[in-house]
Design a protein around this motif. Structure first.
Motif, PDB file in Angstrom:
ATOM      1  N   ALA A  25       3.537   4.668  -8.717  1.00 55.23           N
ATOM      2  CA  ALA A  25       3.451   4.389  -7.279  1.00 55.23           C
ATOM      3  C   ALA A  25       2.204   3.572  -6.956  1.00 55.23           C
ATOM      4  N   VAL A  26       1.083   3.940  -7.563  1.00 53.42           N
ATOM      5  CA  VAL A  26      -0.167   3.198  -7.356  1.00 53.42           C
ATOM      6  C   VAL A  26      -0.028   1.779  -7.884  1.00 53.42           C
ATOM      7  N   GLN A  27       0.556   1.646  -9.062  1.00 53.04           N
ATOM      8  CA  GLN A  27       0.771   0.318  -9.653  1.00 53.04           C
ATOM      9  C   GLN A  27       1.634  -0.548  -8.741  1.00 53.04           C
ATOM     10  N   ALA A  28       2.689   0.052  -8.181  1.00 55.44           N
ATOM     11  CA  ALA A  28       3.578  -0.682  -7.283  1.00 55.44           C
ATOM     12  C   ALA A  28       2.836  -1.156  -6.043  1.00 55.44           C
ATOM     13  N   ALA A  29       1.991  -0.258  -5.482  1.00 55.00           N
ATOM     14  CA  ALA A  29       1.238  -0.615  -4.279  1.00 55.00           C
ATOM     15  C   ALA A  29       0.252  -1.750  -4.550  1.00 55.00           C
ATOM     16  N   LEU A  30      -0.385  -1.691  -5.705  1.00 53.58           N
ATOM     17  CA  LEU A  30      -1.403  -2.702  -6.037  1.00 53.58           C
ATOM     18  C   LEU A  30      -0.794  -4.040  -6.439  1.00 53.58           C
ATOM     19  N   THR A  31       0.492  -4.062  -6.710  1.00 49.57           N
ATOM     20  CA  THR A  31       1.160  -5.323  -7.065  1.00 49.57           C
ATOM     21  C   THR A  31       2.010  -5.854  -5.906  1.00 49.57           C
ATOM     22  N   GLY A  32       1.696  -5.396  -4.674  1.00 50.85           N
ATOM     23  CA  GLY A  32       2.294  -6.025  -3.506  1.00 50.85           C
ATOM     24  C   GLY A  32       3.500  -5.339  -2.900  1.00 50.85           C
ATOM     25  N   HIS A  33       3.691  -4.046  -3.162  1.00 45.30           N
ATOM     26  CA  HIS A  33       4.830  -3.335  -2.585  1.00 45.30           C
ATOM     27  C   HIS A  33       4.349  -2.264  -1.604  1.00 45.30           C
ATOM     28  N   MET A  34       5.176  -2.004  -0.600  1.00 44.99           N
ATOM     29  CA  MET A  34       4.927  -0.876   0.288  1.00 44.99           C
ATOM     30  C   MET A  34       5.616   0.340  -0.312  1.00 44.99           C
ATOM     31  N   VAL A  35       4.875   1.430  -0.484  1.00 48.09           N
ATOM     32  CA  VAL A  35       5.423   2.644  -1.092  1.00 48.09           C
ATOM     33  C   VAL A  35       5.302   3.802  -0.093  1.00 48.09           C
TER      34      VAL A  35
ATOM     35  N   GLY B 120       0.835  -1.199   0.000  1.00 44.39           N
ATOM     36  CA  GLY B 120       0.000   0.000   0.000  1.00 44.39           C
ATOM     37  C   GLY B 120       0.866   1.244   0.000  1.00 44.39           C
ATOM     38  N   ILE B 121       0.228   2.427  -0.055  1.00 42.64           N
ATOM     39  CA  ILE B 121       0.952   3.705  -0.090  1.00 42.64           C
ATOM     40  C   ILE B 121       0.738   4.459   1.216  1.00 42.64           C
ATOM     41  N   ILE B 122       1.827   4.958   1.767  1.00 48.73           N
ATOM     42  CA  ILE B 122       1.763   5.872   2.907  1.00 48.73           C
ATOM     43  C   ILE B 122       2.351   7.195   2.435  1.00 48.73           C
ATOM     44  N   LEU B 123       1.547   8.264   2.539  1.00 51.02           N
ATOM     45  CA  LEU B 123       1.990   9.575   2.078  1.00 51.02           C
ATOM     46  C   LEU B 123       2.204  10.506   3.263  1.00 51.02           C
ATOM     47  N   VAL B 124       3.298  11.261   3.225  1.00 51.02           N
ATOM     48  CA  VAL B 124       3.573  12.292   4.231  1.00 51.02           C
ATOM     49  C   VAL B 124       3.459  13.635   3.517  1.00 51.02           C
ATOM     50  N   THR B 125       2.626  14.531   4.045  1.00 43.64           N
ATOM     51  CA  THR B 125       2.374  15.797   3.355  1.00 43.64           C
ATOM     52  C   THR B 125       2.725  16.992   4.238  1.00 43.64           C
ATOM     53  N   GLY B 126       2.951  18.097   3.582  1.00 41.51           N
ATOM     54  CA  GLY B 126       3.287  19.328   4.289  1.00 41.51           C
ATOM     55  C   GLY B 126       4.142  20.207   3.398  1.00 41.51           C
ATOM     56  N   PRO B 127       4.314  21.470   3.767  1.00 45.58           N
ATOM     57  CA  PRO B 127       5.124  22.384   2.954  1.00 45.58           C
ATOM     58  C   PRO B 127       6.612  22.065   3.063  1.00 45.58           C
ATOM     59  N   THR B 128       7.427  22.724   2.247  1.00 48.46           N
ATOM     60  CA  THR B 128       8.875  22.573   2.317  1.00 48.46           C
ATOM     61  C   THR B 128       9.368  22.955   3.707  1.00 48.46           C
TER      62      THR B 128
ATOM     63  N   SER C  15      -8.464   5.073  -3.716  1.00 52.62           N
ATOM     64  CA  SER C  15      -9.087   4.479  -2.530  1.00 52.62           C
ATOM     65  C   SER C  15      -8.516   3.104  -2.198  1.00 52.62           C
ATOM     66  N   SER C  16      -8.132   2.342  -3.223  1.00 51.43           N
ATOM     67  CA  SER C  16      -7.657   0.977  -2.975  1.00 51.43           C
ATOM     68  C   SER C  16      -6.162   0.891  -2.697  1.00 51.43           C
ATOM     69  N   SER C  17      -5.402   1.948  -3.000  1.00 49.58           N
ATOM     70  CA  SER C  17      -3.943   1.860  -2.841  1.00 49.58           C
ATOM     71  C   SER C  17      -3.409   2.584  -1.599  1.00 49.58           C
ATOM     72  N   ILE C  18      -4.092   3.640  -1.156  1.00 46.95           N
ATOM     73  CA  ILE C  18      -3.547   4.436  -0.048  1.00 46.95           C
ATOM     74  C   ILE C  18      -3.974   3.874   1.307  1.00 46.95           C
ATOM     75  N   LEU C  19      -2.979   3.644   2.147  1.00 49.42           N
ATOM     76  CA  LEU C  19      -3.231   3.136   3.499  1.00 49.42           C
ATOM     77  C   LEU C  19      -3.457   4.278   4.484  1.00 49.42           C
ATOM     78  N   ALA C  20      -2.641   5.315   4.375  1.00 47.55           N
ATOM     79  CA  ALA C  20      -2.737   6.415   5.338  1.00 47.55           C
ATOM     80  C   ALA C  20      -2.050   7.656   4.781  1.00 47.55           C
TER      81      ALA C  20
END
Length: 556
Positions: free
Chosen positions: A394-404, A308-316, A431-436
Motif C-alpha cells: 500500500a505504501v509503495q502504491a501511494a509513493l508511486t502515484g496512486h490514491m490508496v 497518498g494513503i487515506i486510512l479509516v480506523t475503528g472497531p468492527t 510520514s511521506s505516504s499517509i495523507l489523513a
C-alpha cells in the motif's frame, strides 16, 4: 385454448430433448381419458422431472421460473392468501410492494385464478411460475396455523426431537428459523446470535450496535435449530467439534440479504452467529453519514489529492466500509480507474473493478494489491490492512502515484501511525505516504417519536467532564421508550468522526517516533476534534444522550 397451450408445451419438451415424439403422443392419449394436465402426466410416468417441466413451461409462457428456495416469505404476506385458497389453486404469495402482490403459481397464465386472488387480496397480482413441489413445500413451511415462535415450538412433535439434528429440513423447524430471520431483518438487526445455555437456547439480536435478548428456545430444539442454520449455510451438520464458516444468500420479502454464518463449539453446544448484510439498507454518500460540515470539507479536500494513503480506523461494526464506499462513490468518474479488493464485496458499483479475496486460492489482500499495480489504477481500495506485506505494498502504491484507501483496527487516529511503525513500516515511509487518518464510531440516536427534553444532573456533567463550565440553560434529550424503538429510547445510528490530516509538523513527529499522545496533543492544537468532542457536539444538538457518549467514547 388449453389444447393449443398443451400442444405448444409438448412441442417445447420434444424440442428440448426431454421426451420423444412418441412419448408425447402417448401422454396425449392418456390426457383424453383422464383429463389431467399434460405436464403432470409426463411427470407421473417418470419421463420428465418437475424441474424440466418448470423450465419448459417458463419457455412456453415467457415467464421466468421463480426459485422459492432462495426466499423467506414474511408472515404478513402469507396472511394475505388463506391456506385453503393456496392449497386449492396451488399458489403461494411471495412478496408485496405497494398494491402489487407477487404470487408463485404452477400456471401463471390461468386468468381465473389470478382474478380470484386479486379479489381476495385487493391487490394487483403479479404471477410468477414455480415448481409444484416447491409450492407444496412452501405451503408446509408457512401455513399450519402456528404463527408465533411459542405456537411453533408447541406444535413440534417432541418424539421426533430424539433425532434432532436430522430435523433441520422439517417444516416446523424451517418455519421457526425463518421467523427468527424475518424478525431480525424487520428490526434492522446486524447480527443474530443463537446461544446454547445449560437449560435453554438464547436468541439475541444486535440492533444499533447493542445486543438485545429476543427469545428463549427449549433446550431440546437446540440440535434441530442449529442444524437448520448449518444446512442453509452449506455447512457440515455432523461436524460439531470445529468452528465452521458459511454464507447464505436469501431474499427476505423484497430485500436481497447476504448472511455470513459462523459456528463455534462451546461447553453447552454449538454457538451460531449470523452477520446480516442488507445491501438495500446501506446508506452510501458522504453527506448522509453524519459528518460535521468542517470535517466533511476537509475529508473531501484530502480525497481530491492525486496520491497518498487515506486510512479509516475503528472497531468492527463502526461503519468503516460504508465510509470507504461513500468515498469511492465520490471518486467514481469516467476518467479514473478504480479497483478494490474486499472481504466480502458488500456493494457493487458500476465502472469499479471489485475483487473478493479467496485465501484458499492464494488471493489475499496482498496478492490482489500487487496485481492491481500492473492494472493501471488511479485509485485502489484495500478492505483492510491486516499484515506488514499488505501495508508495504500500500505504501509503495501511494509513493508511486496512486490514491490508496483502506482500513486499520486502531482506537483513534494518532495510534494509527505508531501501529504501522510497530508492524515494521519505516517511519519515513509512514510520514511521506499517509495523507489523513479518519477514526470513527457509530452512536445510537434518540428515538424521534418518544424524544423528550430534560435537565441533566451534575453527575452526568461530571462524567462528560463539562462540569464547572457555563452550562446554564443546558438541556439534553432522551427517549422515553415506545413501540417504535422497542422501549429502548433509541432508533437508528449516526457517525462521529476524528479526522487527522498529516501536515509538515505531524510528519516531523512521526519521523521522530513520537508517542500517540504527543501526536494527539499537537493535532488537537491544530484544530482536530476528538471522537469524544464530536460525540458531545451531537449530544448538545439533541441527537444522542450522555449515556451513549460515555458508552461509545473514552475521555481524553
Amino acid at each position: 385454448m388449453a389444447d393449443k397451450n398443451a400442444d405448444k408445451l409438448g412441442d417445447i419438451l420434444v424440442e428440448e430433448g426431454y421426451i420423444s415424439r412418441q412419448q408425447l403422443e402417448d401422454a396425449k392419449e392418456d390426457q383424453k381419458i383422464n383429463g389431467e394436465r399434460l405436464g403432470d402426466i409426463l411427470v407421473k410416468k417418470g419421463w420428465i422431472t418437475q424441474s424440466e417441466l418448470t423450465r419448459a413451461m417458463a419457455k412456453q409462457t415467457g415467464i421466468s421460473a421463480f426459485d422459492l428456495s432462495n426466499y423467506i416469505i414474511e408472515p404478513e404476506v402469507i396472511g394475505l392468501v388463506p391456506e385453503d385458497i393456496s392449497l386449492k389453486y396451488k399458489v403461494i404469495p411471495v412478496f408485496k410492494m405497494n398494491y402489487i402482490l407477487t404470487v408463485a403459481m404452477i400456471d401463471p397464465t390461468n386468468v381465473f385464478v389470478i382474478d380470484e386472488l386479486s379479489r381476495i387480496t385487493s391487490c394487483t397480482i403479479e404471477p410468477v411460475l414455480a415448481d409444484e413441489l416447491a409450492i407444496r413445500k412452501a405451503q408446509d413451511q408457512y401455513y399450519g396455523g402456528a404463527g408465533t415462535i411459542r405456537e411453533i415450538v408447541n406444535s413440534i412433535d417432541k418424539e421426533k426431537l430424539k433425532d434432532s439434528e436430522h430435523m433441520g429440513e422439517e417444516a416446523p423447524i424451517v418455519k421457526l428459523v425463518n421467523i427468527l430471520i424475518v424478525e431480525a431483518v424487520q428490526a434492522n438487526a446486524s447480527d443474530i446470535h443463537i446461544e446454547p445455555e445449560e437449560k435453554f437456547v438464547g436468541v439475541r439480536y444486535r440492533i444499533d450496535g447493542v445486543l438485545n435478548t429476543h427469545s428463549f428456545l427449549p433446550k431440546d430444539l437446540q440440535g434441530a435449530v442449529i442444524s437448520r442454520f448449518k444446512i442453509m449455510a452449506n455447512l457440515d451438520i455432523a461436524e460439531k467439534r470445529m468452528p465452521q464458516d458459511g454464507r447464505i444468500m436469501m431474499k427476505v420479502g423484497t430485500k436481497d440479504i447476504d448472511f455470513r454464518a459462523s459456528t463455534c463449539p462451546t461447553v453447552h453446544g454449538e454457538n451460531v452467529v449470523l452477520r446480516i448484510l442488507d445491501k438495500s439498507s446501506m446508506t452510501i454518500g458522504l453527506e448522509s453519514l453524519g459528518f460535521p460540515k468542517a470535517e466533511l470539507q476537509k475529508f473531501e479536500s484530502v480525497l481530491a489529492q492525486p496520491y497518498g494513503i487515506i486510512l479509516v480506523t475503528g472497531p468492527t461494526g463502526s461503519g468503516k466500509t460504508t465510509t470507504l464506499y461513500s468515498a469511492l462513490q465520490k471518486l467514481n468518474r469516467e476518467d479514473i480507474n478504480l479497483m478494490t479488493v474486499e472481504d466480502p464485496v458488500e456493494y457493487q458499483f458500476p465502472r469499479i473493478r471489485q475483487v473478493q479475496v479467496n485465501p484458499k486460492a492464494g488471493l489475499t489482500f496482498a496478492a490482489a494489491l500487487r496485481s492491481f499495480l500492473r492494472q493501471d489504477p488511479d485509485v485502489v481500495m484495500v478492505g483492510e490492512i491486516r499484515d506488514v506485506e499488505t501495508a508495504e505494498i500500500a505504501v509503495q502504491a501511494a509513493l508511486t502515484g496512486h490514491m490508496v484507501l483502506s482500513t486499520l483496527h486502531t482506537n483513534d487516529s494518532p495510534t494509527t501511525f505508531t501501529r504501522l511503525v510497530d508492524m515494521g513500516i519505516e517511519p519515513f515511509l509512514v510520514s511521506s505516504s499517509i495523507l489523513a487518518v479518519l477514526a470513527q464510531r457509530l452512536m445510537r440516536k434518540v428515538c424521534s417519536k418518544c424524544k423528550e427534553e430534560y435537565v441533566p444532573t451534575p453527575a452526568i456533567l461530571e462524567t462528560l467532564e463539562i462540569a464547572g463550565k457555563d452550562v446554564s440553560g443546558l438541556k439534553l434529550f432522551r427517549g422515553r421508550g415506545c413501540q417504535l424503538c422497542s422501549n429502548t429510547g433509541y432508533k437508528g445510528r449516526t457517525g462521529i468522526y476524528e479526522l487527522l490530516c498529516v501536515d509538515i509538523d505531524i510528519q516531523d513527529m512521526i519521523l521522530k517516533k513520537a508517542s500517540a499522545d504527543d501526536i494527539r496533543d499537537l493535532a488537537v492544537k491544530k484544530g482536530m476534534r476528538t471522537l469524544r468532542q464530536s460525540a458531545i457536539e451531537k449530544m448538545l444538538a439533541g441527537v444522542t444522550t450522555p449515556e451513549e457518549v460515555a458508552r461509545v467514547t473514552q475521555s481524553i
